[in-house]
Write an enzyme that holds these catalytic residues in place. Structure first.
Site, short mmCIF file in Angstrom:
data_model
loop_
_atom_site.label_atom_id
_atom_site.label_comp_id
_atom_site.label_asym_id
_atom_site.label_seq_id
_atom_site.Cartn_x
_atom_site.Cartn_y
_atom_site.Cartn_z
N SER A 76 -46.38 -2.02 15.95
CA SER A 76 -46.30 -0.70 16.53
C SER A 76 -46.59 0.61 15.56
O SER A 76 -47.51 0.42 14.94
CB SER A 76 -45.02 -0.52 17.55
OG SER A 76 -45.12 0.51 18.34
N ASP A 127 -52.66 -2.94 25.52
CA ASP A 127 -51.44 -2.51 24.95
C ASP A 127 -50.63 -1.61 25.65
O ASP A 127 -51.17 -0.75 26.40
CB ASP A 127 -51.72 -1.84 23.37
CG ASP A 127 -50.29 -1.52 22.88
OD1 ASP A 127 -49.70 -0.88 23.05
OD2 ASP A 127 -50.11 -2.55 21.88
N HIS A 142 -46.95 -5.41 23.98
CA HIS A 142 -47.02 -4.68 22.99
C HIS A 142 -46.08 -5.67 21.86
O HIS A 142 -44.96 -6.04 22.29
CB HIS A 142 -46.37 -3.47 23.26
CG HIS A 142 -46.01 -2.46 22.21
ND1 HIS A 142 -47.45 -2.02 21.49
CD2 HIS A 142 -45.20 -1.92 21.67
CE1 HIS A 142 -47.11 -1.08 20.53
NE2 HIS A 142 -45.93 -1.12 20.45
#
Length: 495
Positions: A232, A339, A388
């Site tokens: 991330s 995502d 994600h």
């Protein structure tokens, strides 16, 4: 005495594993293993180098890895005095020697580390966790996610998962590396502001540099490979910091350390939102607006080569496809084509109601846009899934693209450096490193992680998920006079 016992236990376990692998090869192939010995990974041993301690290749037993490792553990635990010892898999907390480099609230910055006896492979993981870009949403973040901004309540140990796991059955290729988990690195891990607006310190890049300096006194100076990984915002941090880390080691004379990057779910797009809204917080704000505001608030800096390519618009360097051309170090990019974090900032919120037709088209176009930005990335893994982050998830070994898992792709990537060092430019047969799904909609890949209804928490199969997304597979199949599973197959192939 205890240290000596642990050393003996570790050595005995490694010997067992080494001969177990040879035995497994002999069992599966029905041949003597000597005539055909798989070349070791470049990060294990290169020609003429006999100092790497773990030249093991688990490829030959990967199909029976669970059973194989169970037998190895049983053998190791049955040996005295090893049977009396509990193997310690935890990463332990270390605070930085340089106390002037701190977390956002001024508490000491630090990292978690698990050493691996004799290994010359190091993995530093940059933790993600979103971001904030003004005093109001940073205050809110401090109240709700304090562990990401303060070290005041950090536990003394953490257990690694996914690529941070020390267990070969969970982490087939990197289990034997020195594991380091870096914290207080958020705001995309790039900031160098000791005391910015609102009284918060943003020193992510400095923390990374200080962590590396600390590790040089703990054996990193003798490393062969350093993999800087992150998920991330930490994945974006990898793209921004992999070259500065390599430059730091080079300045200090450690030119033999091969620095590489692994960026997971940090390849964000500066695209137009599905529905424009006022920029109040990190959820409603368009990606470009948030970064433009944040880079001023954080006192952010970007790598020099990218800065020169985007003078006056340095915020561009926070987006993967814009910074990537300026990166010198090898980087492996892992990115879901759909995502969830990207969809959130694009104002696509998947609630309990079916999405509208315009939202469905937007989601499909997002996958197309991501494919286009990734096409020139030589090493990458991009499944057509709605998710994600992956590399620290327990299912990271299960997801495949075109029949290849992510750990296998990373093994092939490592092996490619060894093959290239031998002047063999052709990639190993059956060992791909550029993997991207071609099917056109979320979860058309059958190995995607489980989908759960956001309201009920119940699992959904692919047909239920598509109906949730507004695509009636049953009705469409009935209209075409075919079985729904056949229609799914056609959709997956892009027909």
């Amino acid at each position: 005495m205890m240290t000596a016992i642990r050393l003996i236990c570790s050595l005995m376990l490694l010997v067992l594993m080494h001969y177990g692998v040879l035995g497994a090869r002999r069992f599966r192939g029905g041949r003597n293993p000597q005539p055909r010995r798989a070349p070791p990974s470049p990060t294990y041993r290169e020609r003429g180098d006999t100092t790497e301690s773990f030249p093991l290749d688990f490829t030959a037993v990967e199909e029976n890895m669970d059973n194989f490792m169970k037998q190895v553990k049983n053998l190791a635990q049955s040996l005295y005095p090893c049977s009396a010892q509990k193997l310690d898999y935890d990463m332990k907390l270390h605070f930085l020697e340089n106390s002037s480099v701190t977390c956002n609230d001024g508490t000491p910055a630090g990292y978690y580390m698990k050493e691996s006896l004799g290994s010359r492979r190091w993995l530093i993981f940059l933790e993600g966790g979103w971001y904030c870009f003004n005093k109001e949403n940073c205050d809110s973040r401090y109240e709700t996610m304090r562990r990401l901004m303060s070290s005041s309540k950090w536990p003394q140990t953490k257990t690694g998962t996914g690529i941070l796991s020390p267990l070969p059955e969970e982490n087939p290729h990197w289990w034997n590396a020195h594991m380091v988990l870096g914290l207080c690195l958020w705001c995309l891990s790039l900031n160098m502001c000791p005391l910015c607006s609102g009284g918060y310190a943003f020193m992510g890049s400095l923390i990374i540099q200080e962590v590396v300096k600390d590790l040089l006194t703990k054996g990193l100076d003798k490393a062969k490979v350093l993999l800087l990984a992150g998920s991330s915002a930490g994945g974006t941090g990898v793209l921004l910091n992999v070259d500065p880390v390599a430059d730091l080691l080079e300045r200090r004379g450690h030119t033999t350390v091969q620095v590489r990057g692994l960026a997971d779910s940090g390849w964000f797009l500066d695209n137009k939102q599905y529905r424009s809204t006022d920029c109040h917080d990190t959820v409603s704000c368009a990606p470009t607006d948030a970064i433009r505001r944040g880079i001023k608030y954080w006192g952010g800096v970007v790598p020099e080569r990218c800065r020169l390519a985007h003078l006056g618009e340095e915020w561009n360097c926070f987006f993967g496809y814009r910074v990537f051309p300026s990166i010198k170090s090898p980087v492996f990019v892992v990115q879901w084509l759909f995502d969830e974090a990207q969809l959130t900032v694009d104002n696509i919120h998947l609630t309990g109601q079916p999405v509208q037709e315009g939202q469905w088209r937007y989601i499909q176009n997002l996958g197309i846009e991501l494919r286009n930005t990734l096409k020139d990335v030589p090493a990458m893994f991009a499944p057509a899934c709605l998710s994600h982050e992956i590399i620290t998830r327990n299912y990271w070994i299960d997801v495949q693209v075109k029949g290849t898992s992510l750990p296998r792709a990373l093994y092939c990537w490592d092996r490619s450096f060894y093959d290239n060092s031998r002047n063999n430019k052709a990639p190993p047969k059956g060992c791909p490193v550029h993997l991207i799904d071609s099917c056109p909609w979320p979860h058309c890949n059958p190995t995607c992680p489980t989908i759960r209804d956001q309201f009920t928490g119940q699992e959904m199969n692919v047909i239920q998920f598509l109906m949730h997304m507004g695509f009636d597979v049953q009705k469409m199949a009935q209209q075409q006079g075919m079985d729904p599973s056949k229609l799914l197959g056609m959709l997956s192939s892009g027909s």
